[in-house]
Design a protein around this motif. Sequence first.
Motif, short mmCIF file in Angstrom:
data_model
loop_
_atom_site.label_atom_id
_atom_site.label_comp_id
_atom_site.label_asym_id
_atom_site.label_seq_id
_atom_site.Cartn_x
_atom_site.Cartn_y
_atom_site.Cartn_z
N ASP A 280 6.74 -1.16 -60.53
CA ASP A 280 5.78 -1.05 -61.62
C ASP A 280 5.68 0.34 -62.01
O ASP A 280 4.91 0.63 -63.09
CB ASP A 280 4.47 -2.00 -61.50
CG ASP A 280 4.49 -3.17 -61.46
OD1 ASP A 280 5.52 -3.84 -62.13
OD2 ASP A 280 3.71 -4.00 -60.62
N CYS A 281 6.28 1.15 -61.32
CA CYS A 281 6.12 2.75 -61.84
C CYS A 281 6.95 2.90 -63.07
O CYS A 281 8.03 2.59 -63.13
CB CYS A 281 6.62 3.51 -60.67
SG CYS A 281 6.53 5.33 -60.81
N TYR A 282 6.46 3.67 -64.05
CA TYR A 282 6.74 3.77 -65.24
C TYR A 282 7.81 5.15 -64.98
O TYR A 282 7.49 5.87 -64.24
CB TYR A 282 6.06 4.08 -66.30
CG TYR A 282 5.10 2.77 -66.74
CD1 TYR A 282 5.42 1.93 -67.55
CD2 TYR A 282 3.82 2.86 -66.40
CE1 TYR A 282 4.73 0.74 -67.82
CE2 TYR A 282 3.10 2.01 -66.61
CZ TYR A 282 3.43 0.80 -67.63
OH TYR A 282 2.72 -0.30 -67.80
N VAL A 283 8.99 4.82 -65.63
CA VAL A 283 9.88 5.90 -65.57
C VAL A 283 10.20 6.76 -67.10
O VAL A 283 10.78 5.85 -67.85
CB VAL A 283 11.29 5.86 -64.99
CG1 VAL A 283 12.35 7.07 -65.10
CG2 VAL A 283 11.13 5.35 -63.37
N LEU A 284 9.91 8.05 -67.28
CA LEU A 284 10.28 8.39 -68.50
C LEU A 284 11.15 9.70 -68.48
O LEU A 284 10.77 10.52 -67.45
CB LEU A 284 8.71 9.01 -68.96
CG LEU A 284 8.87 10.24 -70.11
CD1 LEU A 284 9.19 9.55 -71.31
CD2 LEU A 284 7.30 10.70 -70.18
N TRP A 285 12.18 9.62 -69.35
CA TRP A 285 13.43 10.70 -69.36
C TRP A 285 12.83 11.46 -70.68
O TRP A 285 12.38 11.28 -71.70
CB TRP A 285 14.65 10.24 -69.56
CG TRP A 285 14.94 9.92 -68.10
CD1 TRP A 285 14.40 9.49 -66.99
CD2 TRP A 285 16.29 9.48 -67.84
NE1 TRP A 285 15.14 9.18 -65.99
CE2 TRP A 285 16.63 9.09 -66.34
CE3 TRP A 285 17.69 9.74 -68.55
CZ2 TRP A 285 17.81 8.73 -65.89
CZ3 TRP A 285 18.93 9.48 -67.95
CH2 TRP A 285 18.80 9.03 -66.39
N GLY A 286 12.91 12.86 -70.16
CA GLY A 286 12.94 13.80 -71.38
C GLY A 286 13.68 15.03 -71.25
O GLY A 286 14.45 15.04 -70.37
N GLY A 287 13.72 16.12 -72.13
CA GLY A 287 14.86 17.09 -72.15
C GLY A 287 15.96 17.10 -73.16
O GLY A 287 15.94 16.49 -73.91
#
Length: 506
Positions: A125-132
């Motif tokens: 349930d841990c959210y994973v966010l990508w950016g860059g």
Amino acid sequence: MRILLIRPPYTRLKGAGQAPYFPLGLGYITAVLRENGYDANLYHAENPRKGDNALIPDADIGFDLRSKNYHRYLDAINNDSHYVWEEVRQTLRAYKPDLVGISLLSVEVASALKISKLCKEYDKDCYVLWGGLHPSFMPEQCLKNDEVDFVIRGEGEYAALELCNTLKNGGFFSAIRGLSFKKNAAIVHNPMREAIAEIDRIPPPAREAVLYPESFDFKSLGSMIVSRGCPFRCTFCSSRNFWDKKVRLRSPENVIREIKTLKQNYGTRYIMFWDDSFTINRKVIERYCRSIIESGLRISWKTATRADLIDSEILDLMKEAGCVKLEIGVESGSERIKKLINKDVSNEQIKKAFDLIQKKGIGVGGFFMAGFPDETIEDLTDTFNLMKELRAGELAFNIFDPMPGSSEYDKCIEMGLVAPGQDWNSFPFWPDAYYVKNIKREDFDKYVNTIARWLYKYNNKFSVRLKRSKQYLLFMLKNDPAFLVSKVMAFITRRTRVHKLKSTAG
């Protein structure tokens, strides 16, 4: 809600052991989240730790780490018990994040995906966010990975804040500009958000939020930027498009305030300004320099700029303000290639700039690239000849890889050098692939290795080492001799370790 922002490892997985600089992008996002009451911390997984089975790179082995040891990175990705992944697991268990944000470049996609999988193993349930840079231009492909829940395109500070607010309090993801996400098995791309007009309102990077602070050396935390954006059109670079073709500058007061904080809180006396072209706005740079001089801070610093953005007067002012080194993006010695990549600076301008900088007593380095799609052996020869002519204090040499967001990447697709829809989890970077149309692979490899052998021998000459360190040493001898002695001793210790490692390896 606990948030952990991560820079994934790359050179560390290849066996490099030099502490990289503080990740400013994640530092700014962490600061905004903390300012708004979130429990946010920053984990730079690229930083080596005590006991790492790693080399300490210097000029002799740097090119090998880029080429021959690339397989070590790929092997490490597939080695589930690698000590770096054990460290990631330990960090997740200790910090217990509800959301993990990962900022990545194209070469780090496989590493970022590995961390994302470990996050889901730690807590589904841990959210994973990508950016860059990479996710900003390839959000669709990033979100096709099951482990990636969200992508932020472009500047991340306030999009990340709005996302956390929505996850915590409820609301609609569709209202967050710059966000891409999954909805009922479909991928949704919200409209882009406007660039932050007044970058002074962003709090300074949260250096106090770093995990494993002992892994940062004295220069690492001295990373700063005074601007965002680049107006130039270099075809191999995506910076201009990432920053929405706008250049925004911080006020001198804001910059001086951060330098004072760095010096007071961390003892920082050496600053690296990571701007694309530091001297892009002459009037503002003059104000920065005068503000540093009037503040009495007595810092030394280095930065990068273009050969056509300096002159005698601005160099005098920069030196008085503590500038000890300028790095110039040369890229190619071929006038033909420079026209093709929109590097609108002639060899004559470059040579005059290097001569002028050195006459002013400022160290100067040059960045070079090879392997552009249209390059020929003659073009490589022009580049090699220019390297030799400049007599710089340091030279850096890289091989072109197509980066999403750049026009050269689009050109590679048009020329059939890159397949459309390429899987970036296994994208073949050099040396697994090269992207030159007019040179046979064996001829290209032979020539660039000839250049690299000459270059690293040149960089390691005692006279050249002295040239690139002289101004920094003189500045610190005058302003802080005790600090200088401590750093000289640290340097001697590091060189001793390097020689021992080489002797063992050889």
